[in-house]
Design an enzyme around this catalytic site. Sequence first.
Site, short mmCIF file in Angstrom:
data_model
loop_
_atom_site.label_atom_id
_atom_site.label_comp_id
_atom_site.label_asym_id
_atom_site.label_seq_id
_atom_site.Cartn_x
_atom_site.Cartn_y
_atom_site.Cartn_z
N SER A 190 0.84 -1.20 0.00
CA SER A 190 0.00 0.00 0.00
C SER A 190 0.87 1.24 0.00
CB SER A 190 -0.90 0.02 1.23
OG SER A 190 -0.15 0.34 2.40
N ASP A 191 0.38 2.32 -0.60
CA ASP A 191 1.04 3.59 -0.36
C ASP A 191 0.90 3.91 1.12
OD1 ASP A 191 2.42 5.94 -0.78
OD2 ASP A 191 1.25 6.52 -2.52
N CYS A 192 1.75 4.80 1.60
CA CYS A 192 1.89 4.95 3.05
C CYS A 192 0.65 5.59 3.69
CB CYS A 192 3.15 5.73 3.36
SG CYS A 192 4.62 4.83 2.81
#
Length: 727
Positions: free
Chosen positions: A265-267
């Site tokens: 996932s993106d952060c």
Amino acid sequence: MKTKYLLTIAVTLCAWTQGLSQNYPFRNPELSLDERIDDLIGRLTLDEKAAQMLNSTPAIDRLDIPPYDYWNEALHGVGRSGNATVFPQAIGLGATFDDDLALRVSSAISDEARAMFNASQAAGNYMRYSGLTFWTPNINIFRDPRWGRGQETYGEDPYLTGKLGAAFVRGLQGDDPNYLKTAACAKHFAVHSGPEKLRHEFNAIASDKDVHETYLPAFEALVDAGVESVMCAYNSTNGEPCCANNYLIDEILRGKWNYQGHIVSDCWAIKDFYATPGHGASESKTEAAALALTSGVDLNCGDTYEVLADAVREGLVSEQMVDERLHKLLETRFKLGLFDPVDANPYNSISPEVVGSQKHRELAYEVALKSAVLLKNDNVLPLKNNLNRYYVVGPNAASIDALLGNYFGMNPNLVTVLEGIASRIEMGSQIQYSPGTTLDAPNKNPIDWSSPEAANSDVTIMVMGLTRHLEGEEGESISSPHFGDRLDYNIPANQIDYLKKIKSHGKPVVAVVTGGSPMNLQEVHEIADAVLLIWYPGQEGGNAAADIIFGNASPSGKLPITFPKSLDQLPAYEDYTMEGRTYKYMTEEPMYPFGFGLTYTDINFSNLELSKKSIKKGQTITASCTITNSGSVDTEEVVQLYITDEKASVRTPLFSLEGTQRVALKAGESKTISFEIDSEMLELINLKGQSVLEKGSFKVSIASSLPSDRAADLGAAAPVSAQLNLK
């Protein structure tokens, strides 16, 4: 020295392999990868499994497994870590149109990454930015110049983005049959290019045609190149969060493309499932963790998977699914050799001497040189290096930030444009410097002692434009009122005002422009006698710019993105429809067209021939022509192949880039160049997002820029064209 270094590594990295003495099967390289991973997972508690699926994993002392943080960056050099070679920003690499160069750059980066990792491990440093899993490259399509992160991409064209991105992945991951040198990541999947301010809640709506014609091809190219991870984006696409998007992840990525790597996932993107503002996809953190896991996310950058074990205990997901996702994730660490004997992995022998080496500095210079785009030249450049007085001005002349862009590393010898120019002029010539004006605000001192100096100088070189303070990612651009985006297309007015003052004295003016995105250069083009765009050129940017200015090299960069005259020529920023965007669909006349860039000589194309005038499905033909350097300066030219479907059942691009070659030509030299054209290049994407081959006539063009009247007006070489029929 190298023997001593290897001995140090072998001793200090023993924490990796202490478990060998305990004969754990997961430490045994003779077993299959699946057997080793299953053995390790079988020794973990549920809570330990969940913790190993966060980007920052804790140590498991009883198994002699040290901590590991997956978060690392290598956009244009190892970033946010120790000293490293700082290459030009990604958009500059895009401007080279050179996939071999991209491969050499990323190979150098991964060499430095391994050496830095080895040293970090030896020092017991397991912090963020010390690992081998790099969240690079960014292959989103730079569809709109307002996006502040567009500088991280290779431009607006899916073909070029995929070609450069795939080469970058190969260089990062290496070619050893048993081990990854580092692990690359294709991001941000998918349909992601702003607005930054809204990215945690935004829903990008795109047609099936645009998704498959524009937004997905580069990702497929990287999957085909074996990219180890894919990062899902913050935003939603067509109503589903990208990190819980069944169509993108299950049907396309895992299904149609048979992707075998892990998904990250993106952060804090999973937090957006339930946070406000957000996507409203979940009611709680635990539900969000369960949804992300079920949707196929193996690694959580953030803290949502801290409650993954609770999600299992509450019956929201099964432990078996946790095991499956963790298995996929651990494959990467095993392929990096993190559970193997030190001497088994050839990349453990890379020594620290490679970091910031002279060879890598020369490579950084080569990229900076080949990425610079000459946009205008009224017979001013190249300059002689023995004029009486040079005046160097502008807010970016002595700026380190103008070299770096975002996601950068650090180097102890960053060469500004001022330093590069000063190092090239001969003894007896004078050079003076003043910033003249600030980056983005009017001068508060009403006394102007600066601009009158231009009257006493043979030439003034003004280094102007943007820096990372004005464009970039949410939270990074401290002078941006729009979270890093540039909703104002203009260069700050105070810079233009100062340029006018400089030119009012009637002496030649060279504008050197820094930045990572299209900007309004109309006034700059009108005022200055020459305009050179150098992007964010990295540690050797000043030397490369100076060598072009003084004629030690001919410029050869090309624009990987269209520069519109104004934002009024484009659809709304939030509109993800491709109609009216990029060179493929923009009917308005741009300021600078895609693929444009001048040299110091005259280039001519002639004698375009097709090996056959018609083609059938499954066939390949050859297009060849003669390219001539009819001037007196050696140069390199980026030759571009475009194909236009002249009649189709649906909207098709005005032009499609289908091939590029960088050709070195000595003064007066001619070469024959050729491109292979197969029937797949003639396919169109229909309204259902399907690739379809329709019979008809196609225009084949070979050129030094997008074939257009505007390119011709700006001085681009005339293209050559021919008709190809599909039967």
